[in-house]
Design a protein around this motif. Structure first.
Motif, mmCIF file in Angstrom:
data_model
loop_
_atom_site.group_PDB
_atom_site.id
_atom_site.type_symbol
_atom_site.label_atom_id
_atom_site.label_comp_id
_atom_site.label_asym_id
_atom_site.label_seq_id
_atom_site.Cartn_x
_atom_site.Cartn_y
_atom_site.Cartn_z
ATOM 1 N N TYR A 176 -3.239 0.760 8.193
ATOM 2 C CA TYR A 176 -2.612 0.951 7.007
ATOM 3 C C TYR A 176 -1.179 0.785 7.311
ATOM 4 O O TYR A 176 -0.556 1.462 8.225
ATOM 5 C CB TYR A 176 -2.731 2.278 6.276
ATOM 6 C CG TYR A 176 -4.759 2.616 5.909
ATOM 7 C CD1 TYR A 176 -4.933 1.975 4.549
ATOM 8 C CD2 TYR A 176 -5.357 2.826 6.818
ATOM 9 C CE1 TYR A 176 -6.164 2.397 4.302
ATOM 10 C CE2 TYR A 176 -6.591 2.824 6.347
ATOM 11 C CZ TYR A 176 -6.974 2.590 5.188
ATOM 12 O OH TYR A 176 -8.490 2.638 4.940
ATOM 13 N N TYR A 226 4.874 3.017 3.613
ATOM 14 C CA TYR A 226 6.178 2.839 3.288
ATOM 15 C C TYR A 226 7.195 3.312 4.105
ATOM 16 O O TYR A 226 7.030 4.524 4.901
ATOM 17 C CB TYR A 226 6.315 3.469 1.814
ATOM 18 C CG TYR A 226 7.598 3.520 1.325
ATOM 19 C CD1 TYR A 226 8.235 2.359 0.647
ATOM 20 C CD2 TYR A 226 8.554 4.567 1.513
ATOM 21 C CE1 TYR A 226 9.556 2.207 0.026
ATOM 22 C CE2 TYR A 226 9.903 4.467 0.978
ATOM 23 C CZ TYR A 226 10.363 3.441 0.161
ATOM 24 O OH TYR A 226 11.735 3.323 -0.115
ATOM 25 N N TRP A 251 -0.690 9.392 1.607
ATOM 26 C CA TRP A 251 -0.313 8.194 0.968
ATOM 27 C C TRP A 251 -1.366 7.970 -0.337
ATOM 28 O O TRP A 251 -2.486 8.356 0.075
ATOM 29 C CB TRP A 251 0.099 7.230 1.756
ATOM 30 C CG TRP A 251 1.007 7.459 2.898
ATOM 31 C CD1 TRP A 251 2.251 7.196 2.989
ATOM 32 C CD2 TRP A 251 0.517 7.747 4.316
ATOM 33 N NE1 TRP A 251 2.698 7.518 4.373
ATOM 34 C CE2 TRP A 251 1.798 8.090 4.968
ATOM 35 C CE3 TRP A 251 -0.662 8.188 4.816
ATOM 36 C CZ2 TRP A 251 1.818 8.501 6.541
ATOM 37 C CZ3 TRP A 251 -0.582 8.613 5.929
ATOM 38 C CH2 TRP A 251 0.704 8.507 6.821
ATOM 39 N N THR A 252 -1.022 7.101 -1.224
ATOM 40 C CA THR A 252 -1.899 6.612 -1.864
ATOM 41 C C THR A 252 -2.075 4.933 -1.463
ATOM 42 O O THR A 252 -1.103 4.226 -1.755
ATOM 43 C CB THR A 252 -1.385 6.621 -3.439
ATOM 44 O OG1 THR A 252 -1.380 7.982 -3.774
ATOM 45 C CG2 THR A 252 -2.439 6.317 -4.302
ATOM 46 N N VAL A 253 -3.242 4.495 -1.481
ATOM 47 C CA VAL A 253 -3.475 3.038 -1.028
ATOM 48 C C VAL A 253 -3.332 2.215 -2.422
ATOM 49 O O VAL A 253 -4.170 2.422 -3.372
ATOM 50 C CB VAL A 253 -4.847 3.028 -0.384
ATOM 51 C CG1 VAL A 253 -5.363 1.568 0.054
ATOM 52 C CG2 VAL A 253 -4.884 3.745 0.896
ATOM 53 N N VAL A 254 -2.299 1.107 -2.463
ATOM 54 C CA VAL A 254 -2.308 0.591 -3.666
ATOM 55 C C VAL A 254 -2.832 -0.961 -3.492
ATOM 56 O O VAL A 254 -2.583 -1.823 -4.487
ATOM 57 C CB VAL A 254 -0.932 0.759 -3.960
ATOM 58 C CG1 VAL A 254 -0.230 2.003 -4.278
ATOM 59 C CG2 VAL A 254 0.019 -0.043 -2.835
ATOM 60 N N VAL A 311 5.267 -1.994 -2.273
ATOM 61 C CA VAL A 311 4.902 -0.635 -1.743
ATOM 62 C C VAL A 311 5.991 0.391 -2.020
ATOM 63 O O VAL A 311 7.108 0.180 -1.516
ATOM 64 C CB VAL A 311 4.470 -0.619 -0.371
ATOM 65 C CG1 VAL A 311 3.839 0.576 0.214
ATOM 66 C CG2 VAL A 311 3.439 -1.838 -0.178
ATOM 67 N N GLU A 362 3.170 5.487 -0.810
ATOM 68 C CA GLU A 362 2.276 4.597 -1.040
ATOM 69 C C GLU A 362 1.878 3.758 0.461
ATOM 70 O O GLU A 362 2.839 3.641 1.316
ATOM 71 C CB GLU A 362 2.600 3.370 -1.916
ATOM 72 C CG GLU A 362 2.757 4.104 -3.440
ATOM 73 C CD GLU A 362 2.987 3.099 -4.276
ATOM 74 O OE1 GLU A 362 2.575 3.372 -5.633
ATOM 75 O OE2 GLU A 362 3.469 1.863 -4.018
ATOM 76 N N CYS A 366 7.559 -1.847 4.227
ATOM 77 C CA CYS A 366 6.577 -0.979 5.290
ATOM 78 C C CYS A 366 7.170 -1.349 6.594
ATOM 79 O O CYS A 366 7.390 -2.388 6.878
ATOM 80 C CB CYS A 366 5.141 -1.514 5.082
ATOM 81 S SG CYS A 366 4.631 -0.846 3.475
ATOM 82 N N ASP A 382 -8.720 6.421 -2.764
ATOM 83 C CA ASP A 382 -7.169 5.911 -2.701
ATOM 84 C C ASP A 382 -6.437 6.750 -1.746
ATOM 85 O O ASP A 382 -5.174 6.452 -1.755
ATOM 86 C CB ASP A 382 -6.476 5.271 -3.890
ATOM 87 C CG ASP A 382 -7.378 4.053 -4.267
ATOM 88 O OD1 ASP A 382 -8.025 3.357 -3.733
ATOM 89 O OD2 ASP A 382 -7.328 3.940 -5.772
#
Length: 399
Positions: free
Chosen positions: A56, A59, A70-73, A86, A90, A104, A118
């Protein structure tokens, strides 16, 4: 003529080498060929920041600590970049080779996180900037990575392809005409008569020529008649090098020298201070170089290694490698050497402590192909070298 030192003879052979003519070939046909131009990269590699692992992209460029969330977007795969943005807190699912999103700066590997829908949580720490192959880390557009005179092998050809080249400028391969001489010779596979032997030398010489990047041309066997020799030599055509085998000594049946002189040979030397290989002849027929090798099989193959192979490489403009002497420890004593450089056939081994050892073959007769085939090195003994005891170092050249 007096015997010429081998080093002087080699310098004579390599005098006046012209610049090689150039061919443009597809990169797949360039393996083993010599570059005639410096090769610069047409692109940057990697062309973007790429993920080095499956995981992954998070950010920011900071580290990840256990418990970070984190939230996977989205997702990024090789050949398919994430098209969104991102932001803080995220992450993007990313696979090896995929472009890392611009915001990132760290990739956490999939084994170090837990994902639920997510939601993503770090289980193990990850250093900031980890697992990213940065743009230009390998090379940048315009970098000269392969110089003129370099012979392409599998590794450098792969590099050239990665640099963006589909075609390469390489030296034309020199044509080497090989002529065996002697009434006693028959082609391989032909049963010899009661006074005959098989002509084996051209087979090995052709292999050495091809390995050095030349194009061997077999002129067959010329009987011991001046008219037959002249007729076979005429078949050399546009060859860059004419190699004759045997017949270059001073016996009544040694006709190679006289025939070549009648054709205008400019003789540079005949006979060198080397063993095996004393009756070696070299000269020029116009632009063509002529190398007369001894007829004994071992002498022919070893003199070809010492003189013919460097000549073929030089005609392709290959940058010569600096000769780095290698030594091994004698497993048995050696007698004092005579007045000529002696390239003795030897067999390498290892002592219990790992030291490299060498044993000279029992017989150094220049007609014994079986001994040469069992050898994996030459022991280089300078003229008038003293006797050596077992355990002393000697210089070797690997075959």
């Amino acid at each position: 003529m007096a015997l010429m030192p081998a080093e002087t003879a080699l310098a004579r052979v390599l005098e006046g080498i012209p610049q090689p003519s150039e061919e443009i070939v597809a990169i797949a046909q360039a393996i083993g060929r010599v570059l005639t131009r410096d090769l610069a990269a047409k692109l940057t590699q990697p062309p973007f920041n790429a993920s080095a692992m499956d995981g992954y992209a998070i950010y920011g460029a900071g580290p990840a600590s256990p418990g970070d969330r984190w939230t996977v977007v989205g997702e990024a795969a090789a050949g398919s970049a994430f098209s969104g943005t991102v932001g803080p807190g995220e992450a993007v699912r990313i696979f090896t080779g995929a472009p890392v999103p611009a915001t990132c700066g760290t990739v956490v590997i999939q084994e170090n996180v837990t994902r639920d829908g997510d939601a993503l949580v770090a289980d193990q720490p990850t250093q900031g900037g980890a697992n990213i192959r940065y743009a230009g880390n390998d090379f940048a557009e315009g970098d000269v990575l392969l110089p003129r005179g370099h012979r392409l092998d599998a590794h450098s050809a792969t590099l050239a392809a990665a640099m963006g080249h589909g075609e390469l400028a390489v030296a034309r391969r020199p044509v080497v005409a090989i002529l065996a001489t002697g009434d006693e010779l028959v082609p391989p596979g032909t049963p010899p008569g009661p006074d005959q032997i098989v002509s084996s030398n051209p087979v090995g010489l052709a292999a050495l020529v091809a390995q050095a990047g030349g194009l061997p041309r077999d002129l067959g066997i010329a009987p011991d008649r001046k008219d037959a020799l002249a007729e076979r030599i005429a078949h050399a055509g546009d060859a860059d090098i004419l190699v004759t085998i045997g017949g270059a000594s001073v016996g009544d049946h040694d006709l190679v020298g006289p025939v070549l002189k009648e054709q205008g040979l400019d003789l540079s030397f005949w006979k060198i201070a080397m063993r095996p290989g004393k009756p070696l002849m070299f000269g020029r027929l116009g632009e063509r170089r002529v190398l007369g090798l001894p007829g004994n099989p071992v002498s022919a193959l070893i003199t070809a290694r010492v003189f013919l192979i460097p000549l073929i490489r030089a005609l392709q403009g290959e940058t010569p490698e600096a000769r780095v002497p290698e030594t091994a420890i004698l497993a048995a004593p050696l007698e004092a050497n005579g007045p000529r450089l002696h390239l003795m056939r030897g067999k390498l081994g290892r002592r219990a402590d790992g030291a490299l050892t060498v044993t000279a073959m029992t017989s150094q007769d220049s007609s014994l192909l079986s001994a040469l085939a069992r050898s994996d090195c030459l022991i280089r003994r300078m003229a008038d070298a003293p006797a050596l005891s077992a355990g002393e170092p000697v210089e070797i050249e690997r075959l």
